[in-house]
Motif scaffolding. Structure first.
Motif, short mmCIF file in Angstrom:
data_model
loop_
_atom_site.label_atom_id
_atom_site.label_comp_id
_atom_site.label_asym_id
_atom_site.label_seq_id
_atom_site.Cartn_x
_atom_site.Cartn_y
_atom_site.Cartn_z
N LEU A 192 -4.97 -6.63 -5.90
CA LEU A 192 -3.94 -5.60 -5.94
C LEU A 192 -4.25 -4.63 -7.07
N THR A 193 -4.46 -3.37 -6.73
CA THR A 193 -4.79 -2.35 -7.73
C THR A 193 -3.64 -1.37 -7.84
N ILE A 194 -3.12 -1.22 -9.06
CA ILE A 194 -2.00 -0.32 -9.30
C ILE A 194 -2.40 0.70 -10.37
N THR A 195 -1.62 1.79 -10.44
CA THR A 195 -1.91 2.86 -11.41
C THR A 195 -0.73 3.13 -12.32
N GLU A 196 0.14 2.15 -12.46
CA GLU A 196 1.24 2.25 -13.41
C GLU A 196 1.43 0.88 -14.03
N GLY A 197 2.32 0.77 -14.98
CA GLY A 197 2.45 -0.50 -15.69
C GLY A 197 3.88 -0.86 -16.02
N ARG A 198 4.72 -0.98 -15.02
CA ARG A 198 6.09 -1.39 -15.27
C ARG A 198 6.14 -2.86 -15.69
N ASN A 199 7.25 -3.24 -16.27
CA ASN A 199 7.42 -4.61 -16.72
C ASN A 199 7.29 -5.58 -15.56
N ARG A 200 6.33 -6.51 -15.66
CA ARG A 200 6.10 -7.55 -14.67
C ARG A 200 5.99 -6.97 -13.26
N GLN A 201 5.31 -5.85 -13.15
CA GLN A 201 5.30 -5.11 -11.90
C GLN A 201 4.67 -5.87 -10.74
N ARG B 130 0.82 -1.22 0.00
CA ARG B 130 0.00 0.00 0.00
C ARG B 130 0.84 1.26 0.00
N GLN B 131 2.01 1.19 0.64
CA GLN B 131 2.88 2.36 0.72
C GLN B 131 3.78 2.52 -0.50
N GLY B 132 3.96 1.45 -1.26
CA GLY B 132 4.90 1.46 -2.37
C GLY B 132 6.10 0.60 -2.07
N VAL B 133 6.55 -0.15 -3.05
CA VAL B 133 7.64 -1.11 -2.86
C VAL B 133 8.85 -0.65 -3.66
N LEU B 134 10.00 -0.73 -3.05
CA LEU B 134 11.23 -0.33 -3.74
C LEU B 134 11.70 -1.46 -4.63
N LEU B 135 11.71 -1.20 -5.94
CA LEU B 135 12.18 -2.16 -6.93
C LEU B 135 13.48 -1.64 -7.55
N LYS B 136 14.09 -2.40 -8.42
CA LYS B 136 15.35 -1.98 -9.04
C LYS B 136 15.18 -0.71 -9.86
N ASP B 137 13.99 -0.50 -10.42
CA ASP B 137 13.75 0.69 -11.24
C ASP B 137 13.02 1.78 -10.45
N GLY B 138 13.11 1.75 -9.13
CA GLY B 138 12.52 2.79 -8.31
C GLY B 138 11.33 2.31 -7.50
N LYS B 139 10.86 3.17 -6.65
CA LYS B 139 9.74 2.84 -5.78
C LYS B 139 8.43 2.92 -6.55
N THR B 140 7.55 1.95 -6.32
CA THR B 140 6.25 1.95 -6.99
C THR B 140 5.32 2.97 -6.34
N ARG C 240 6.84 -8.62 -9.43
CA ARG C 240 8.01 -8.08 -8.74
C ARG C 240 7.63 -7.50 -7.38
N MET C 241 6.46 -6.90 -7.30
CA MET C 241 6.02 -6.32 -6.03
C MET C 241 5.77 -7.40 -4.98
N THR C 242 5.06 -8.45 -5.35
CA THR C 242 4.78 -9.49 -4.35
C THR C 242 6.05 -10.22 -3.95
N ALA C 243 6.95 -10.42 -4.92
CA ALA C 243 8.23 -11.07 -4.58
C ALA C 243 9.04 -10.20 -3.63
N ALA C 244 8.98 -8.87 -3.83
CA ALA C 244 9.76 -7.96 -3.00
C ALA C 244 9.33 -7.97 -1.55
N VAL C 245 8.05 -8.31 -1.30
CA VAL C 245 7.58 -8.37 0.09
C VAL C 245 7.55 -9.80 0.61
N GLY C 246 8.15 -10.73 -0.17
CA GLY C 246 8.35 -12.08 0.33
C GLY C 246 7.31 -13.11 -0.06
N PHE C 247 6.45 -12.79 -1.05
CA PHE C 247 5.39 -13.72 -1.43
C PHE C 247 5.33 -13.85 -2.95
#
Length: 205
Positions: free
Chosen positions: A128-137, A85-95, A140-147
């Motif tokens: 999960l509702t997002i407002t951007e469309g990064r590659n495989r976002q 909900r707060q945004g996840v830090l990925l290699k291409d920046g925070k969501t 990547r988000m669920t993996a970044a938080v461990g799931f």
């Protein structure tokens, strides 16, 4: 038009390797996908011959919400939901901040091939509702938080949903009305008139 894209189908109309594409399901000419959906993802895809609408749906600056039903490995806890909900830090920046919540397992068609589960590890379903469309976002988000994501189905784009559409089915819809654009306060000459050679009288030749 709204299409329920099956698993394993490329979001394009041709493929040199002979894999399934949109052409195997859509027999209309002159329509193009507004945005993409990965080959290993399923669900709602919008196709149109309306260029401005295509840009409005696919370009991140318009922040068009897209809701995904996501099956992940493990029991998702409150801390992971809050990270999403707060945004996840990925290699291409925070969501951007997302909407994330637990849901009951939705009534979906069987996936072909089936999802591979590990018997000793439970799974959870998220909306999960997002407002951007990064590659495989989403993955990547669920993996970044461990799931890690096991199955990914796009349920909606804006107000459009996949309700009533079986995998591979599509239906035509009317384009939504658009607000009128404000007049340009600094109009420029048409492209066809720019850069033309001028005569001595100051006219364009």
């Amino acid at each position: 038009m709204l299409l329920n894209k099956p698993y394993g189908v490329l979001t394009q109309f041709t493929d040199r390797e002979g894999r399934e594409t949109l052409a195997d399901y859509v027999d209309l000419k002159g329509v193009y996908p507004a945005g993409r959906l990965d080959r290993d993802s399923e669900g709602l895809l919008l196709l149109t011959d309306d260029g401005p609408l295509q840009a409005e749906i696919s370009h991140p600056k318009y922040k068009k919400p897209k809701c995904y039903w996501v099956q992940v490995e493990g029991d998702v806890d409150a801390a992971a939901l809050e990270q999403l909900r707060q945004g996840v830090l990925l290699k291409d920046g925070k969501t951007r901040p997302a909407k994330a919540e637990h849901i009951e397992e939705p009534e979906l068609w069987p996936r072909n091939p089936p999802v591979r589960f590990r018997k000793e590890i439970p799974t959870s379903w998220l909306a999960l509702t997002i407002t951007e469309g990064r590659n495989r976002q989403v993955r990547r988000m669920t993996a970044a938080v461990g799931f890690p994501t096991l199955r990914l189905v796009r349920y909606s784009i804006g107000d459009w949903t996949l309700n009533g559409l079986a995998p591979g089915q599509w239906r035509e819809i009317d384009s939504p009305p658009r607000a009128k654009r404000k007049p340009n306060p600094n109009p420029r000459r048409p492209m066809a008139q720019r850069g033309r050679r001028r005569t001595n009288r100051g006219r364009t030749a």
